[in-house]
Write an enzyme that holds these catalytic residues in place. Structure first.
Site, mmCIF file in Angstrom:
data_model
loop_
_atom_site.group_PDB
_atom_site.id
_atom_site.type_symbol
_atom_site.label_atom_id
_atom_site.label_comp_id
_atom_site.label_asym_id
_atom_site.label_seq_id
_atom_site.Cartn_x
_atom_site.Cartn_y
_atom_site.Cartn_z
ATOM 1 N N HIS A 71 -0.815 7.701 6.915
ATOM 2 C CA HIS A 71 -0.526 6.426 7.585
ATOM 3 C C HIS A 71 -1.514 6.258 8.735
ATOM 4 C CE1 HIS A 71 1.398 4.018 10.820
ATOM 5 N NE2 HIS A 71 1.793 3.265 9.824
ATOM 6 N N CYS A 113 0.837 -1.207 0.000
ATOM 7 C CA CYS A 113 0.000 0.000 0.000
ATOM 8 C C CYS A 113 0.869 1.254 0.000
ATOM 9 C CB CYS A 113 -0.942 -0.008 1.202
ATOM 10 S SG CYS A 113 -0.129 -0.349 2.776
ATOM 11 N N HIS A 157 -1.340 1.058 7.703
ATOM 12 C CA HIS A 157 -1.808 1.058 6.318
ATOM 13 C C HIS A 157 -1.610 2.457 5.743
ATOM 14 C CE1 HIS A 157 -4.131 0.063 2.788
ATOM 15 N NE2 HIS A 157 -4.943 1.068 3.016
#
Length: 1045
Positions: free
Chosen positions: A593, A177, A601
């Site tokens: 974040h 990601c 993530h």
């Protein structure tokens, strides 16, 4: 800031790497050889290693002026000079006057430099490659998991088809990601996009690259071009970036893997691109100093103006990503102001050459078109021995004016900074004075002075109300009042009672219980606090003083607050004049974040200037967003989410985000027209494969539908065409199902209609009309009644459902005719004749009189309503039995199907809040049970707990996030916090590895609904059975709370 959390090593290597990271955070030493030596000398003891490095640092001689302020020196991570220019700033420690340790450091640097000259690869690049290799390994490993269906693509290619003009997402190919967030931010810089798409490798290196660095850069550039071309012209909703990651993994073969900083990856990515464009620039401009478009786009310069022990100096440095500290600052300007000044700077403005003070200021001489700020939101907690994320709030503007930081405005900025400093000093004094008014008192509890005076005023105005049996002894009481009359009598009575009581002998003294005198209240205690011994004159003077003092205090408080507000406003407007608003930078992208320091993530918010809105890029999901959502997720302080990178672009350089136009037609280029010929062919080939996949899927579905239709025809060979069109819940052969209940209602309506009809009006057609009227009246009454949730008349008859949802009259009429045309009605002649008339009327209805597609749609909605009810009923029954694993799928599908119904109307489905409550509670129960299994530490229990999370809870989290319902969001946060709380706890290495592998999946914020389990098979219920069971379970809900207690 770590890249991904499932990058695993053997336990010993992992422990050693953890110690190295902790040493690096604590001491600021970046030399790996030195860190490893410290661990060896201390035998792995962190405290001794820190002491060893501290002593060694103390022995290093004082650096000279030029070396001290060289911002690209080893160990100084405040500014990063990106590109080949940084290679010249290596500190030489190999002199004869250095000790053995320093010579070892120099030897290490020399070996590193020699390796770089031979291969073109730095140690830092090799570390990055290990991360990429680990991500690819994780992607391949994930394919072997037992629960792969959760993370796989949808088998239906139409679910993966790109909507027209919608941006293309990037698939997460194994905890990548971070890669998606960075690449999407760069791709949406249209100038950068054009540079990549139109890049062509140098002709001289196409056949034989000179070193390993070119072996890496050139293939990577080609894969990046391919990826960008698919993001421009693909028909897919999202594309796979594996090739771009794979090419980097193949370039660096390594058996080790370690966690790396995402901002470091961004730094190195731009470095690799710079190298690739540098080769092309050198070929295109032989004999001239080549211009590198990456340097022109992303890199700027600043001037360091400093004083070292009284000696002034100036030197210019390059910068790329500009790092900023977050902790202790409230907004971006405060961070920048702190970053531009180091040490004590008063001596910069004085002429004293012998001053011992040292400090420096930084002034931008040249800002890049794309200005990137790296926000440091992680710090090492020495007490806990691990990194922690800083969740404090940091505001940043959508338009940033950089004038105050420019070298050309140095003098005026210094004047304004001095004025701001003076204002802040005055502000501090005013705030201290205000605090004395707002927190008055000398004890631990303090109150606003105005309130204290108000309470005193209320006290003075209170009148005493006595509670004593002997009355009040207030001397101000009226002499002729009741109290004055009662006092003598009571006192005389008490004296008489005491005189008549015989005194006990001294030899046998018995304690006497005196309930009145021992338990009564003091005679002068009033009901509430009030002044008693005060004259009217004293009271009048005191009240006047208190009123005056309170007014004075309130005026002083207002004046102080007004002065403070004016100073704040003056500071805010200090740089608002036009001369200081000439260098505007508009916010282009925010990289976010969510999670903790050990897991999280990443996603990105990117501004679309053409649609004038913010877009959220979350792996394969690309959705419209808003500034409010960006603020909520990026400023910090909400759900452990915050920005870690801000990308601003020069607002006076529109070419950065301008679309390209056809020079001949003047039309804006879009889609495949933006691509060069080789990439256009590449995208067309991929689109052709996707078209073929959709055609094969369509063919397969058509074949399945034909086979199902044929199987149905074979199974019911005697059914006529008329009955094929009947709704399955209106006519079925079983005597115990809905049709039997419907037959009884129909026969009852016919009998009632016959009883009400005159003898001459009892023709079959007249009876049919009257019976339909009777039945419709009954059902209309049901539809209008207010009933408890357990008594839902919609389950008893389809007409009730239709009436409540305002179905067209033609739909109601045909449905009622179908009810009376049922062949299974009673066998008496009257029912048979009415059935024949009803069937004849159905045959007379012309196709243009009723829309059969609409008719089928309404009945399909009712079938869906009954199915949703069954899902809900079974799910609630299982939940009450604490069978949460089995209940989850029923509750999930009942909620999804119910929302689809409610989109069409308020009465199409059930209460979505009720279903949402039990869906949410079921997930919380499963999360609690799984966490308990993990805490047990026993291998079977741990595996079962993580299996529950991976296969049931984690796939359902996007369902809770997608609609932004506050209670669902809080539940997700509770579940995540439960698992993140384990990060700081001691546990076995195998548990730590399992937790590190699991957390990124739990913290994935994507709202994209991935492939899911098939819905459970539903049993068949008659109407009476369904109504009774549904009524029972709904009635039990009022007795049992949602938490199952």
């Amino acid at each position: 800031m770590t890249v991904e959390q499932n990058v695993l090593q053997q336990h010993s290597q992992k422990h050693q790497q953890t110690l190295l990271n902790q040493l690096r955070e604590v001491t600021g030493t970046t030399d790996v050889q030195l860190l490893q030596q410290a661990l060896q000398v201390s035998h792995g003891d962190l405290a001794e290693a820190v002491a060893f490095l501290t002593e060694k640092k103390a022995k290093v001689p004082q650096q000279d002026e030029a070396t001290y302020y060289q911002t690209t020196q080893v160990g100084n991570d405040r500014y990063i000079s990106v590109g080949s220019q940084a290679d010249t700033n290596v500190i030489d420690l190999t002199g004869d006057d250095k000790d053995d340790l320093q010579r070892a450091i120099a030897l290490s640097l020399e070996e590193s430099s020699r390796a770089f000259r031979e291969t073109g690869i730095t140690d830092e690049e090799q570390a990055i490659s290990r991360v990429l290799e680990a991500s690819i390994a994780e992607n391949k490993a994930s394919l072997k998991r037992t629960h792969t269906e959760v993370w796989s693509d949808s088998p239906n290619p139409h679910d993966r088809k790109r909507m027209e003009n919608c941006p293309v997402g990037l698939k997460n190919v194994g905890n990548t990601c971070w890669f998606s967030a960075v690449i999407q931010s760069l791709f949406n810089l249209l100038e950068f996009q054009r540079l990549v798409l139109h890049y062509s490798p140098p002709a001289r290196v196409q056949d034989l690259p000179r070193n390993q660095k070119e072996h890496r850069n050139l293939p990577f550039m080609q894969e990046l071009r391919n990826l960008f071309s698919l993001m421009v012209g693909s028909k897919r909703k999202y594309v796979d970036p594996s090739c771009a990651v794979e090419i980097l993994k193949d370039a660096f073969k390594s058996s080790e893997s370690q966690q790396q900083d995402v901002s470091e990856f961004t730094h190195k990515l731009l470095d690799w691109l710079e190298d690739a464009f540098q080769m092309k620039a050198e070929e295109d401009r032989e004999g001239e100093k080549p211009k590198n478009p990456m340097v022109e786009l992303f890199y700027g310069r600043f001037l360091a103006v400093g004083v070292l022990e009284g000696k002034k100096f100036e030197n210019t440095e390059m910068f790329g990503q500009y790092p900023l500290q977050v902790n202790g600052f409230k907004d971006l300007h405060e961070c920048l102001e702190a970053a531009m000044i180091e040490g004590e700077i008063e001596s910069l403005h004085s002429s004293a050459e012998n001053s011992a003070r040292s400090g420096q200021e930084h002034w931008f001489t040249e800002l890049p078109p794309v200005l990137t700020f790296e926000l440091s939101r992680f710090e090492f907690n020495q007490a806990l021995g691990r990194p922690e994320k800083i969740h404090s709030k940091l505001e940043f503007p959508s338009m940033l004016y950089m004038d105050r930081y420019m070298d050309r405005n140095r003098e005026i900025t210094r004047i304004k900074r001095e004025e701001i400093r003076r204002l802040k000093e005055h502000l501090t004094l005013l705030q201290q004075r205000l605090e004395r008014y707002l927190s008055y008192g000398s004890g631990p509890k303090r109150f606003p002075l105005a309130d204290v005076l108000q309470y005193a005023m209320e006290f003075t105005s209170s009148k005493p109300v006595c509670t004593s049996p002997v009355g009040d002894i207030d001397t101000s009481a009226p002499p002729g009042g009741t109290t004055g009359q009662l006092l003598p009598a009571l006192r005389q009575g008490l004296a008489l009672a005491l005189a008549l009581t015989p005194a006990p002998s001294t030899q046998q003294r018995v304690p006497i219980h005196k309930p009145f005198t021992q338990s009564r209240l003091p005679p002068d205690l009033p009901m509430h606090p009030a002044p008693r011994h005060i004259t009217e004159e004293e009271l009048r003077v005191l009240e006047g003083c208190l009123h005056r003092w309170r007014s004075e205090v309130e005026n002083d408080t207002r004046d102080l607050q007004g002065s403070i507000s004016r100073i704040h406003r003056t500071i805010e407007l200090m740089y608002s004049d036009k001369s200081m608003m000439q260098v505007p930078y508009r916010l282009h992208a925010v990289l976010v974040h969510e999670g903790q320091a050990n897991a999280g993530h990443y996603w990105a918010y990117i501004y679309d200037p053409h649609q004038r809105c913010w877009m959220k890029y979350n792996d394969i999901s690309v959705t419209k967003s808003s500034w409010e959502e960006l603020v909520r997720d990026s400023f910090g302080g909400y759900r452990n989410a915050s920005a870690y990178c801000l990308m601003y672009i020069n607002d006076k350089k529109p070419f950065l985000i301008e679309e390209e136009f056809n020079k001949e037609t003047g039309q804006m280029l879009s889609g495949l027209d933006k691509l060069p010929p080789d990439l256009k062919a590449y995208v067309k080939e991929d689109n052709g494969l996707f078209d073929k996949e959709m055609e094969e899927w369509n063919t397969l579905q058509t074949r399945k539908a034909q086979q199902e239709k044929l199987a149905l025809a074979v199974a019911t060979p005697t059914m006529t065409t008329f009955h094929d069109g009947d709704p399955e819940y209106m006519e079925q052969p079983s005597p115990t199902d809905y049709s039997r209940h419907l037959q009884e209602d129909t026969e009852r309506a016919i009998s009632k209609a016959a009883a009400e009809q005159q003898q001459e009006e009892r023709s079959p057609e007249g009876l049919l009309t009257a019976a339909i009227k009777v039945e419709y009246t009954r059902l209309l009454r049901f539809s209008q009644e207010d009933t408890a949730p357990g008594s839902d008349y919609r389950l008893q008859h389809v007409i009730v459902y239709f009436i409540q949802n305002q179905a067209p009259k033609k739909i109601l009429e045909r449905t009622l005719l179908m009810q009376f045309a049922d062949r299974n009605l009673g066998f008496n002649e009257r029912c048979k004749s009415i059935m024949k008339v009803a069937r004849a009327k159905l045959d007379l209805i012309k196709p243009e009189e009723i829309n059969m597609e609409e008719y089928e749609m309404w009945h399909q909605d009712y079938r869906n309503f009954r199915e949703t009810t069954i899902f809900l009923m079974i799910g609630l029954e299982l939940f009450q039995k604490k069978s949460f694993v089995e209940a989850l799928m029923y509750l999930i599908y009942s909620y999804q199907y119910n929302r689809e119904l409610l989109v069409k109307g308020l009465y199409r489905g059930h209460d979505d809040e009720l279903i949402g409550l039990y869906r949410r509670e079921c997930l919380l129960k499963l999360n609690e049970n799984a966490a308990g299994m993990f805490e047990s530490g026993e291998e079977p229990e741990v595996s079962n707990g993580l299996s529950i999370m991976n296969e049931l809870v984690v796939p359902c989290i996007p369902l809770l996030l997608v609609h932004d319902i506050e209670k669902d969001l809080l539940s997700v946060e509770d579940m995540r916090n439960r698992w993140c709380s384990y990060l700081g706890q001691e546990m076995e290495p195998n548990l730590q590895e399992k937790l590190t592998d699991f957390l990124p999946k739990l913290l994935d914020c994507s709202t994209e609904i991935k492939s899911f389990h098939d819905p459970p098979k539903l049993p068949t219920y008659s109407t009476l059975e369904l109504v009774e069971r549904y009524s029972r379970v709904m009635a039990s809900l009022s007795r049992v709370p949602a938490d199952g207690r």
